[in-house]
Structures are given as structure tokens and as C-alpha cells.
Design a protein around this motif. Structure first.
Motif, PDB file in Angstrom:
ATOM      1  N   LYS A   1      -4.108 -11.326  -3.997  1.00 48.36           N
ATOM      2  CA  LYS A   1      -4.102 -10.317  -2.943  1.00 48.36           C
ATOM      3  C   LYS A   1      -4.204 -10.999  -1.585  1.00 48.36           C
ATOM      4  CE  LYS A   1      -6.916  -7.606  -6.123  1.00 48.36           C
ATOM      5  NZ  LYS A   1      -8.235  -6.990  -6.335  1.00 48.36           N
TER       6      LYS A   1
ATOM      7  N   SER B   1      -8.317  -2.715  -5.642  1.00 47.26           N
ATOM      8  CA  SER B   1      -9.674  -3.245  -5.791  1.00 47.26           C
ATOM      9  C   SER B   1     -10.072  -3.446  -7.248  1.00 47.26           C
ATOM     10  CB  SER B   1     -10.684  -2.323  -5.100  1.00 47.26           C
ATOM     11  OG  SER B   1     -10.617  -1.009  -5.646  1.00 47.26           O
TER      12      SER B   1
ATOM     13  N   THR C   1      -4.346 -10.050   2.430  1.00 43.37           N
ATOM     14  CA  THR C   1      -4.487  -9.020   3.467  1.00 43.37           C
ATOM     15  C   THR C   1      -4.009  -9.588   4.800  1.00 43.37           C
ATOM     16  OG1 THR C   1      -6.418  -8.091   2.336  1.00 43.37           O
ATOM     17  CG2 THR C   1      -6.074  -7.444   4.618  1.00 43.37           C
TER      18      THR C   1
ATOM     19  N   ILE D   1       0.790  -7.929  -0.799  1.00 46.96           N
ATOM     20  CA  ILE D   1       0.465  -8.150   0.605  1.00 46.96           C
ATOM     21  C   ILE D   1       0.459  -6.812   1.334  1.00 46.96           C
ATOM     22  CG2 ILE D   1       1.184  -9.236   2.768  1.00 46.96           C
ATOM     23  CD1 ILE D   1       2.531 -11.418   1.167  1.00 46.96           C
ATOM     24  N   SER D   2      -0.604  -6.568   2.092  1.00 50.23           N
ATOM     25  CA  SER D   2      -0.698  -5.346   2.882  1.00 50.23           C
ATOM     26  C   SER D   2      -1.841  -5.463   3.873  1.00 50.23           C
ATOM     27  CB  SER D   2      -0.933  -4.122   1.977  1.00 50.23           C
ATOM     28  OG  SER D   2      -1.014  -2.935   2.752  1.00 50.23           O
ATOM     29  N   ARG D   3      -1.871  -4.552   4.829  1.00 48.29           N
ATOM     30  CA  ARG D   3      -3.019  -4.480   5.737  1.00 48.29           C
ATOM     31  C   ARG D   3      -4.205  -3.826   5.033  1.00 48.29           C
ATOM     32  NH1 ARG D   3       0.138  -1.611  10.574  1.00 48.29           N
ATOM     33  NH2 ARG D   3       1.052  -0.660   8.720  1.00 48.29           N
ATOM     34  N   ASP D   4      -3.930  -3.033   4.013  1.00 49.83           N
ATOM     35  CA  ASP D   4      -4.979  -2.326   3.265  1.00 49.83           C
ATOM     36  C   ASP D   4      -4.708  -2.486   1.777  1.00 49.83           C
ATOM     37  OD1 ASP D   4      -6.810  -0.629   2.111  1.00 49.83           O
ATOM     38  OD2 ASP D   4      -6.136   1.178   3.156  1.00 49.83           O
ATOM     39  N   LEU D   5      -5.584  -3.200   1.090  1.00 50.92           N
ATOM     40  CA  LEU D   5      -5.406  -3.436  -0.350  1.00 50.92           C
ATOM     41  C   LEU D   5      -6.498  -2.763  -1.181  1.00 50.92           C
ATOM     42  CD1 LEU D   5      -4.268  -7.175  -0.325  1.00 50.92           C
ATOM     43  CD2 LEU D   5      -2.872  -5.170  -0.867  1.00 50.92           C
ATOM     44  N   ASN D   6      -7.114  -1.723  -0.636  1.00 52.04           N
ATOM     45  CA  ASN D   6      -8.166  -1.022  -1.384  1.00 52.04           C
ATOM     46  C   ASN D   6      -7.652  -0.441  -2.693  1.00 52.04           C
ATOM     47  OD1 ASN D   6     -10.258  -1.511   0.439  1.00 52.04           O
ATOM     48  ND2 ASN D   6      -9.742   0.280   1.687  1.00 52.04           N
TER      49      ASN D   6
ATOM     50  N   ASN E   1       0.806  -1.216   0.000  1.00 52.10           N
ATOM     51  CA  ASN E   1       0.000   0.000   0.000  1.00 52.10           C
ATOM     52  C   ASN E   1       0.842   1.271   0.000  1.00 52.10           C
ATOM     53  OD1 ASN E   1      -2.659   1.149  -0.009  1.00 52.10           O
ATOM     54  ND2 ASN E   1      -2.344   1.773   2.117  1.00 52.10           N
TER      55      ASN E   1
END
Length: 244
Positions: A51, A42, A53, A34-39, A12
Motif C-alpha cells: 500500500k 485496512s 499513500t 496507490i491512493s490518497r486514502d487507503l482506508n 479508492n
């Protein structure tokens, strides 16, 4: 069927997203983010984009993410980019004086900048080891160079990136014996127009403030031209070596 894959961790971040945009996901190339937020991803609905999370970057979460990678490991991973890092946030700022040094801030910066990348390397090595060349790049910084430190300050950030560099150099020695296909790179992107550098851009010349697209393009060229030589390289955005 895909032939190779690129893995981006901390996907991100601004530079990570620029790297992802330049990876040509097609019938032969896959991408894992890989991330805590993959918005931000989208709209990426390609079947060759995986993806993952994570709730955090603790050891258990990293282990679970690596298990997911193994389950979708249709092809060898040939490029890894570990983009996690912190310089400042709402709770901490780089120190200008000894009086600014904080035990809590130091521990937080060291955890994010040094410990987390090494946990990823530890957990990923078993699935990266093999016959296919793999270049693993971790974002470092020029201010980590002990011999190039002429300004002082930024104690925690400098120390965390220097610790990261030492561990990368140490890991490369070990991997040269047991995972000879893996190349480690500590990468200094230069001052890039991102939230990380925003408070410190005032005195940066216009031609030294880079876009994330430029840095991503430079990095991908460096990775493509890197030899799998059993050594850790400490490189800037031009591909030039930095003194450890």
C-alpha cells in the motif's frame, strides 16, 4: 515468491476497489495499491499487498510513489490500472451550454483526467519496460469519441478524455519502438453505479447500469485476452472497439 504483480492507481475509486477484490493475492501474485486514502484496504494485511499513500497527484508525489514501487519490485508488474478521474464535484458540473463553460473548471478537469494519467505513464514506463508483457489500462469514456459525439455538451469532460485518448495513441506509437512489451488500453466502463454517475442515472435503463463488480470482471477478461500489439486500443466494457 511472487511471480507477477498488479498495480492499481487511484485505488479508492469504486471500480478500483472491485478490481482489487478480484486480484487473487497469493504466494505467486502480488498487488500494489496507490491512493490518497487507503482506508478501504485496512483489512488487507497480506504480505503480498503493498500500500502506497500519496498526499496528492502532483509530479513530485508520483515520482516518490514510483521509487517506492521500485523498492518493492520483487516481480514484474503485468497489469496496471489507472483509475483517477473526475466528472463533477462540489465546485464543478458538466456543462450543458456554452454559457456554463468555465476556464477554472476546464483546467481542473483537464489536469485530473488527462495530465495526471500521462504523468503516471511517463514515470512508470522505465520500470515496466522489459521482456514481460504488461497491459496498462486507463479509464477513458465513450463521450471522448469525436466521431460519436451526437449530443454535444460536457465540453470539459469530453475534451479531457479526448486529449487523454490522443496522448495514449501517441505514446503507444513511441512504446512500439522502445517498450514493445507494454500494451495501452483506453477503457470505457459503461454507466457504472458509482458516485461519478449518480446524478446522471435517472434516464439510464436498468440493464445498462452496471455494478462495479461486473465492470471489474469484464475489464480483467479484456486485459487477459489483449494482444501486446504495439497499438493503443479504445475499448468498451464488452471489449468492442470505439471509434476514436
Amino acid at each position: 515468491m511472487i511471480r507477477k504483480q498488479t498495480l492499481i492507481i487511484g485505488a479508492n475509486s469504486v471500480i478500483a476497489k472491485a478490481i482489487a477484490a478480484k486480484v487473487p493475492t497469493d504466494s505467486e501474485i502480488g498487488l500494489i495499491v496507490i491512493s490518497r486514502d487507503l482506508n478501504a484496504y485496512s483489512e488487507m494485511c497480506d504480505a503480498n499487498v503493498k500500500k502506497i499513500t500519496v498526499p496528492d497527484y502532483q509530479s513530485r508525489s508520483i515520482e516518490r510513489a514510483v521509487i517506492e514501487i521500485k523498492q518493492c519490485n520483487q516481480a514484474p508488474i503485468t497489469q496496471v490500472f489507472i483509475c483517477n478521474g473526475v466528472l463533477h464535484n462540489a465546485q464543478l458540473q458538466p456543462e450543458k451550454r456554452l454559457e456554463d463553460f468555465s476556464e477554472q473548471a476546464f483546467q481542473q478537469v483537464m489536469q485530473i483526467n488527462a495530465l495526471i494519467p500521462m504523468l503516471w505513464i511517463q514515470k512508470l514506463t522505465p520500470i515496466l519496460t522489459g521482456k514481460t508483457p504488461c497491459t496498462l489500462t486507463v479509464f477513458s469514456a465513450r463521450v471522448a469519441s469525436i466521431s460519436d459525439n451526437h449530443l454535444g455538451g460536457w465540453y470539459s469532460y469530453r475534451a479531457s478524455k479526448a486529449a487523454l485518448n490522443m496522448m495514449l495513441k501517441t505514446a503507444a506509437i513511441e512504446l512500439s519502438r522502445r517498450a514493445k512489451n507494454i500494451k495501452l488500453i483506453a477503457f470505457h466502463p459503461g454507466t457504472t453505479d458509482t458516485p461519478l454517475s449518480k446524478p446522471f442515472q435517472k434516464n439510464v435503463p436498468a440493464d445498462k447500469l452496471f455494478t462495479s463488480d461486473f465492470v471489474a470482471e469484464q475489464l480483467l477478461k479484456i486485459v487477459e485476452n489483449s494482444d501486446i500489439d504495439g497499438e493503443a486500443s479504445y475499448l468498451d466494457w464488452q471489449g468492442k472497439s470505439i471509434s476514436w
